[in-house]
Scaffold this active site. Structure first.
Site, PDB file in Angstrom:
ATOM      1  N   THR A 211       0.845  -1.191   0.000  1.00 51.84           N
ATOM      2  CA  THR A 211       0.000   0.000   0.000  1.00 51.84           C
ATOM      3  C   THR A 211       0.875   1.234   0.000  1.00 51.84           C
ATOM      4  O   THR A 211       1.931   1.224   0.621  1.00 51.84           O
ATOM      5  CB  THR A 211      -0.834  -0.012   1.293  1.00 51.84           C
ATOM      6  OG1 THR A 211      -1.720  -1.118   1.212  1.00 51.84           O
ATOM      7  CG2 THR A 211      -1.597   1.263   1.506  1.00 51.84           C
ATOM      8  N   ARG A 239     -13.875  -7.889   0.783  1.00 48.32           N
ATOM      9  CA  ARG A 239     -12.907  -7.759   1.889  1.00 48.32           C
ATOM     10  C   ARG A 239     -12.311  -6.348   1.879  1.00 48.32           C
ATOM     11  O   ARG A 239     -11.887  -5.834   0.856  1.00 48.32           O
ATOM     12  CB  ARG A 239     -11.790  -8.795   1.729  1.00 48.32           C
ATOM     13  CG  ARG A 239     -10.732  -8.747   2.834  1.00 48.32           C
ATOM     14  CD  ARG A 239      -9.530  -7.892   2.450  1.00 48.32           C
ATOM     15  NE  ARG A 239      -8.533  -7.845   3.508  1.00 48.32           N
ATOM     16  CZ  ARG A 239      -7.462  -7.051   3.474  1.00 48.32           C
ATOM     17  NH1 ARG A 239      -7.265  -6.247   2.459  1.00 48.32           N
ATOM     18  NH2 ARG A 239      -6.607  -7.049   4.467  1.00 48.32           N
ATOM     19  N   GLY A 241      -9.485  -3.904   3.964  1.00 48.17           N
ATOM     20  CA  GLY A 241      -8.384  -3.914   4.923  1.00 48.17           C
ATOM     21  C   GLY A 241      -8.352  -2.666   5.774  1.00 48.17           C
ATOM     22  O   GLY A 241      -9.370  -1.974   5.950  1.00 48.17           O
ATOM     23  N   ASP A 242      -7.187  -2.363   6.286  1.00 50.54           N
ATOM     24  CA  ASP A 242      -7.023  -1.207   7.176  1.00 50.54           C
ATOM     25  C   ASP A 242      -6.915   0.115   6.416  1.00 50.54           C
ATOM     26  O   ASP A 242      -7.205   1.176   6.966  1.00 50.54           O
ATOM     27  CB  ASP A 242      -5.748  -1.382   8.007  1.00 50.54           C
ATOM     28  CG  ASP A 242      -4.519  -1.550   7.125  1.00 50.54           C
ATOM     29  OD1 ASP A 242      -4.611  -2.244   6.088  1.00 50.54           O
ATOM     30  OD2 ASP A 242      -3.466  -0.984   7.446  1.00 50.54           O
ATOM     31  N   GLY A 265      -3.809  -5.971   6.910  1.00 49.88           N
ATOM     32  CA  GLY A 265      -4.727  -4.979   7.460  1.00 49.88           C
ATOM     33  C   GLY A 265      -5.534  -5.457   8.644  1.00 49.88           C
ATOM     34  O   GLY A 265      -5.853  -4.675   9.542  1.00 49.88           O
TER      35      GLY A 265
HETATM   36  C1  SD4 Z   1      -4.592  -4.300   3.319  1.00 52.40           C
HETATM   37  N1  SD4 Z   1      -2.878  -3.029   4.417  1.00 52.40           N
HETATM   38  O1  SD4 Z   1      -5.452  -4.317   2.448  1.00 52.40           O
HETATM   39  C2  SD4 Z   1      -3.416  -3.373   3.136  1.00 52.40           C
HETATM   40  C3  SD4 Z   1      -2.450  -3.986   2.206  1.00 52.40           C
HETATM   41  C4  SD4 Z   1      -1.036  -3.566   2.337  1.00 52.40           C
HETATM   42  O2  SD4 Z   1       1.156  -3.867   1.979  1.00 52.40           O
HETATM   43  O3  SD4 Z   1      -0.701  -2.620   2.956  1.00 52.40           O
HETATM   44  N2  SD4 Z   1      -0.084  -4.219   1.806  1.00 52.40           N
HETATM   45  O4  SD4 Z   1      -4.625  -5.037   4.304  1.00 52.40           O
END
Ligand code: SD4
Length: 352
Positions: A211, A239, A241-242, A265
């Site tokens: 990310t 889904r 994530g964070d 996440g």
């Molecule tokens: C997630 N945190 O979707 C993100 C993905 C990510 O390095 O940061 N990958 O969970």
């Protein structure tokens, strides 16, 4: 189907990753040992502004776009938006924006959020068909009374705001997805990089995803942050994530500083990681110490899982001091200020 606990446990990526490879060769000449005195010294300097920092190797190109705004007295908010739009539009980037790997049903779904110096924030989750999720998140912040829009509603809003509907699944993404479909193993894999690992040894169902999280202070001393991702490759449809969750993937408090995260996440959400980092900085922790405490919190809560996943935090305080900490080796971040625009610094990590 496997339980979520199982897939996180199985989600170990023990190898260099496809998405980071194009960036490694370009950026590795800038890679500097994190603890070299010059850089430790830089990180302690006071009142360094403007400044922009962001996650991973691709942060260098993103910072450059943010810097064009910051160096001309532009706002931190404009800078972080412009900055993260760079990887969003980069088709070689398989983890952010257009070209991001799809979910297990073949849909590219994007998560993003943005936060300004006044505590305003906007977010989109599971957004389809729009490359610049971050700009939609900004419109949510500025043109609605809400913080977060998701899925079909987020797309409808984006189209009403004039964003163009696009197909985000690139031939490369489709090829990777079809390869994954052959075995359909539900193993959303994470970014434990080992850049010396030969890419040809990567099993067909393992793909990286990273990310971009970006934090900036402008010439006026105001802070902003942005975070955008396509999330886990071949994740369940829906889904999230964070990354689009204020307090988890990103948090900015203009009095104290900002933090952002990358990695699995689910564990960041569980610990409200970015908010935790900012609150620790409020208590006097340095950015690096705050990030370390936040990854240690993940280990404390889920020791078995923590060993097998990657999570990294990146933080910038109001003085312009910065730091990071990750669970595993391989996390890096890019720093750009008046002194030097293309530093890439390897993050410190717990599991040596
Ligand atoms: C997630 N945190 O979707 C993100 C993905 C990510 O390095 O940061 N990958 O969970």
């Amino acid at each position: 189907m496997k339980s979520r606990r199982e897939f996180i446990k199985n989600g170990l990526l023990s190898a260099a990753t496809l998405s980071s490879i194009p960036y490694v060769s370009k950026a590795s000449s800038h890679l500097i040992a994190a603890e070299q005195p010059e850089y430790v010294e830089n990180r302690k300097k006071k009142s360094r502004k403007p400044i922009v920092i962001s996650t991973w190797d691709f942060g260098i190109a993103a910072n450059a776009a943010a810097w064009d705004i910051l160096k001309n007295q532009g706002s931190a908010l404009d800078a972080v938006e412009a900055g993260v739009r760079v990887p969003e539009a980069d088709l070689k980037n398989l983890t952010v924006g257009k070209g991001g790997y799809p979910d297990r049903d073949g849909h590219v779904t994007l998560d993003a959020c943005i936060m300004d110096a006044e505590g305003n924030c906007g977010s989109v989750a599971a957004l389809t068909h729009i490359t610049h999720a971050i700009s939609v998140a900004r419109k949510v912040m500025e043109n609605t009374p809400h913080v977060m829009l998701v899925g079909e509603g987020a797309l409808q809003f984006a189209l009403a705001q004039g964003f163009e509907k696009e197909d985000l699944l690139t031939p490369e993404g489709e090829k990777a997805w079809k390869e994954w479909l052959k075995e359909k193993q539900y193993k959303p894999v994470m970014n434990i990089e080992n850049k010396s690992f030969p890419v040809e040894r990567l099993p067909g169902n393992q793909y990286n995803h990273d990310t971009i999280g970006m934090l900036a202070i402008d010439a006026q001393g105001n802070m902003a942050g942005a975070c955008t991702t396509s999330g886990m490759a071949f994740k369940m449809h829906g889904r999230v994530g964070d990354s689009p969750i204020i307090g988890a993937g990103l948090y900015v408090d203009n009095e104290i500083g900002g933090a952002t995260s990358t990695g699995v996440g689910e564990e960041v959400i569980r610990t409200v990681g970015s908010f935790l980092v900012v609150e620790l900085m409020r208590q006097g922790y340095s950015p690096e110490a705050a990030c370390k405490e936040a990854v240690e919190r993940i280990i404390k809560k889920k020791p078995a899982i923590a060993k097998e996943i990657q999570v990294g935090f990146l933080a910038l305080n109001k003085k312009g001091e910065y730091g990071s900490y990750a669970l595993q080796k391989g996390f890096s971040y890019a720093v750009c200020d008046a002194e030097k625009q293309d530093r890439l610094i390897p993050g410190n990590y717990i599991f040596k």
